[in-house]
Motif scaffolding. Structure first.
Motif, PDB file in Angstrom:
ATOM      1  N   ARG A  67      -3.581  -4.373   2.489  1.00  0.00           N
ATOM      2  CA  ARG A  67      -2.129  -4.253   2.679  1.00  0.00           C
ATOM      3  C   ARG A  67      -1.501  -3.223   1.752  1.00  0.00           C
ATOM      4  NH1 ARG A  67      -0.666 -10.747   3.045  1.00  0.00           N
ATOM      5  NH2 ARG A  67      -1.773 -11.135   5.038  1.00  0.00           N
ATOM      6  N   GLU A  68      -2.185  -2.862   0.685  1.00  0.00           N
ATOM      7  CA  GLU A  68      -1.620  -1.896  -0.245  1.00  0.00           C
ATOM      8  C   GLU A  68      -1.375  -0.547   0.416  1.00  0.00           C
ATOM      9  OE1 GLU A  68      -0.108  -0.219  -3.668  1.00  0.00           O
ATOM     10  OE2 GLU A  68      -0.484  -2.332  -3.186  1.00  0.00           O
ATOM     11  N   MET A  69      -2.194  -0.213   1.401  1.00  0.00           N
ATOM     12  CA  MET A  69      -2.063   1.085   2.058  1.00  0.00           C
ATOM     13  C   MET A  69      -0.960   1.103   3.111  1.00  0.00           C
ATOM     14  SD  MET A  69      -3.352   4.116   1.830  1.00  0.00           S
ATOM     15  CE  MET A  69      -4.790   3.698   0.839  1.00  0.00           C
ATOM     16  N   GLU A  70      -0.415  -0.062   3.474  1.00  0.00           N
ATOM     17  CA  GLU A  70       0.591  -0.108   4.527  1.00  0.00           C
ATOM     18  C   GLU A  70       1.844   0.671   4.150  1.00  0.00           C
ATOM     19  OE1 GLU A  70       0.173  -1.544   7.625  1.00  0.00           O
ATOM     20  OE2 GLU A  70      -1.888  -1.629   6.898  1.00  0.00           O
ATOM     21  N   ARG A  71       2.267   0.596   2.911  1.00  0.00           N
ATOM     22  CA  ARG A  71       3.492   1.316   2.521  1.00  0.00           C
ATOM     23  C   ARG A  71       3.301   2.825   2.623  1.00  0.00           C
ATOM     24  NH1 ARG A  71       3.672   2.653  -3.137  1.00  0.00           N
ATOM     25  NH2 ARG A  71       1.721   2.102  -4.213  1.00  0.00           N
ATOM     26  N   HIS A  72       2.083   3.302   2.410  1.00  0.00           N
ATOM     27  CA  HIS A  72       1.834   4.737   2.543  1.00  0.00           C
ATOM     28  C   HIS A  72       1.818   5.150   4.024  1.00  0.00           C
ATOM     29  CE1 HIS A  72       1.032   5.014  -1.724  1.00  0.00           C
ATOM     30  NE2 HIS A  72       0.112   4.060  -1.638  1.00  0.00           N
ATOM     31  N   LYS A  73       1.416   4.228   4.900  1.00  0.00           N
ATOM     32  CA  LYS A  73       1.518   4.516   6.334  1.00  0.00           C
ATOM     33  C   LYS A  73       2.976   4.675   6.760  1.00  0.00           C
ATOM     34  CE  LYS A  73      -2.650   1.884   7.586  1.00  0.00           C
ATOM     35  NZ  LYS A  73      -3.173   0.750   8.394  1.00  0.00           N
ATOM     36  N   TRP A  74       3.837   3.804   6.249  1.00  0.00           N
ATOM     37  CA  TRP A  74       5.255   3.908   6.596  1.00  0.00           C
ATOM     38  C   TRP A  74       5.851   5.185   6.023  1.00  0.00           C
ATOM     39  CZ3 TRP A  74       7.356   1.287  10.326  1.00  0.00           C
ATOM     40  CH2 TRP A  74       6.834   0.023  10.663  1.00  0.00           C
TER      41      TRP A  74
END
Length: 552
Positions: A145-152
């Motif tokens: 889930r840590e990478m989700e903010r970078h996807k957004w």
């Protein structure tokens, strides 16, 4: 008189109510034709009911009830059927579900598979993403889930750069929902429509940003896509290596037609396709296990092909491509791989073996290991080509292209092999080329001495801790793989090597070279021994000659 009149009225009232109940019940149950005459008789007897008083009406009603019971007993369709037990009902439900799945037949469009448990047991970590999830199969895992903010952040950059609204991407992918679901094995079928479309837009945009920014050594992130030079993800730092390894996994894929549509929308040309395969080939170039992943002229054509104004995109691949792993596999086997057909004497064996293709290590034996081949006089030499599969054998020399082994090579080969095992369109004769190569190298390497010999010949270049790790890597690649060597492009070559190995004269010559000509001092001692032997033979000859023919 009044009492008699009241009895007649009461009889009419009771008969009317009973007739109404009987008619309603009969209409619901649809009585058989043989019951109709009884109603006609009942109508004919109505005057008798009016004149017979209360006793006659009760008798007639009792007779009618008995008659209705007899009719229901004689009519089989009105007899109640016994109910099935609950477990039988459950089985019938499962059969109906299986019938529906068989009618839908989604397997023809599957391309993103769950790795089978038989393969996963060998190394679970090699098939699981460690940093980022791409697609719905691993979406929502806690450690990713840590990478989700970078996807957004990536999606925000795309919308800001293009001036589009996010609804344009959502509405464009919504008609493709069923087509996308058919590509996935498992979890995607359970996701809600909005969740699946959101996942595709978010992950697809993130993948395209990585593809486009990796051009020119990562300068595209800053110069073209306008990311900060200090961006923790989009600045080609250490995290990029782990992200690239995750994006090549079989369970971490997005169908290529989705990426083509998203890139086309960004460039205001959603109809034109073909750029994503080129971008993916360039992005995964560092993972290529060949000595020269891309020729210089091919690389320059790749750089020019990402220009939207280019006439035609450079594509070393042929045929429709499914996802990034499929693009990578086809790039390894580019320029027309032609399988070597088996000799005519093995046609019967090929037909027979096709009936019992099982995961048996004895049926995966192409050739002997390097140490045994050397004893038979077979040498290994590096073949100067960037075609990983291009192995040749000529006059006792096995020519093998150079392979580069790094930390992610094992996971790469395991996912390529799993894809060939799962995808039925390529799991056919000639469609298991990566598996064939891996098993061939597994046969050659049995010990650290084999790895050392191939390393000294320039065939294996590795960045692992020791030669033992390389030997263990190849020996674990195809432990549970279903494979038949007769359906391999290396079957003809293996026949040539084995025939040379079985030739005794070559074995004797190799043994002589190994035991008596392995170093200069051994050669000198052999020459001295032969010279002394000749002198001894000459002395013996002249001694016997002088005995039988003494000089006068």
């Amino acid at each position: 008189m009044v009492a008699v009149f009241n009895k007649d009225v009461l009889s009419w009232y009771l008969i009317t109510i009973k007739l109404k109940e009987t008619v309603d019940a009969t209409l619901c149950k649809s009585p058989p034709p043989d019951a109709l005459p009884r109603w006609q008789a009942l109508n004919r007897n109505l005057p008798q009911l009016t004149n017979g008083g209360e006793a006659g009406s009760e008798a007639l009603l009792l007779e009618e009830r008995e008659r209705q019971g007899e009719l229901q007993a004689q009519s089989p369709e009105h007899s109640p059927k016994p109910r099935d037990p609950e477990w039988v009902v459950t089985i019938r439900g499962k059969l109906a579900q299986a019938c529906a799945e068989e009618a839908a037949c989604p397997w023809s469009r599957l391309s993103v598979y769950r790795v089978p448990k038989s393969l996963r047991d060998g190394d679970e970590r090699a098939y699981m993403p460690q940093v980022v999830s791409i697609g719905p199969l691993h979406h929502g895992r806690r450690r990713l889930r840590e990478m989700e903010r970078h996807k957004w952040r990536a999606l925000h950059h795309v919308l800001k750069r293009t001036g589009h609204d996010v609804t344009a991407y959502l509405n464009a992918l919504r008609p493709m929902e069923e087509r996308v679901r058919a590509c996935y094995d498992g979890h995607a079928a359970g996701m809600q429509g909005n969740d699946l479309i959101e996942c595709l837009v978010l992950d697809g945009t993130f993948v395209l940003e990585l593809f486009r920014g990796a051009l020119d050594g990562g300068k595209g992130f800053v110069d073209v896509l306008r990311y900060s030079r200090h961006d923790p993800i989009f600045a080609m730092r250490g995290a990029m290596h782990a992200i690239r390894n995750d994006m090549i996994l079989l369970e971490n894929q997005i169908p290529l037609f989705v990426l083509d549509l998203l890139l086309g929308l960004q460039r205001n040309n959603p109809v034109r396709t073909g750029f994503v395969a080129t971008l993916a080939l360039r992005f995964f170039d560092p993972l290529m296990p060949t000595d020269a992943p891309l020729l210089r002229k091919d690389r320059s054509r790749l750089e020019s092909s990402v220009d939207p104004e280019a006439e035609a995109a450079f594509d070393p691949l042929s045929g429709p491509m499914l996802h990034c792993l499929d693009v990578f596999r086809r790039s390894l086997l580019r320029t027309g791989l032609q399988p070597t057909p088996p000799p005519p004497s093995r046609h019967w064996l090929r037909k027979w073996s096709g009936l019992r293709c099982v995961a048996d290590k004895r049926r995966q034996q192409f050739v002997h290991c390097v140490s045994e081949l050397r004893e038979a006089g077979i040498r290994c030499r590096r073949r100067n080509t960037d075609r990983l599969w291009d192995i040749k054998f000529d006059n006792g020399v096995l020519q093998i292209p150079r392979i580069l082994i790094q930390d992610g090579t094992k996971s790469l080969f395991l996912n390529l092999i799993a894809f060939e095992q799962c995808h039925m369109d390529i799991a056919t004769p000639g469609g298991n080329n990566i598996t064939s190569y891996a098993i061939f190298m597994d046969n050659l390497i049995n010990s650290t001495d084999d790895v050392k010999y191939l390393h000294d010949r320039g065939i294996i270049e590795h960045w692992l801790g020791s030669d033992a790790e390389v030997a263990d890597l190849f020996n674990r690649l195809c432990q549970e793989v279903v494979f038949d060597i007769n359906d391999s492009y290396l079957s003809g070559l293996s026949d040539q090597v084995n025939r040379y190995y079985d030739y005794k004269w070559s074995t004797w010559i190799a043994s002589l070279n190994h035991n008596y000509f392995s170093n200069p001092w051994a050669i000198v001692s052999v020459i001295a021994g032969v010279f002394l032997l000749l002198l001894t033979m000459a002395q013996t000859f002249y001694g016997a000659y002088s005995y039988y023919r003494p000089m006068n």
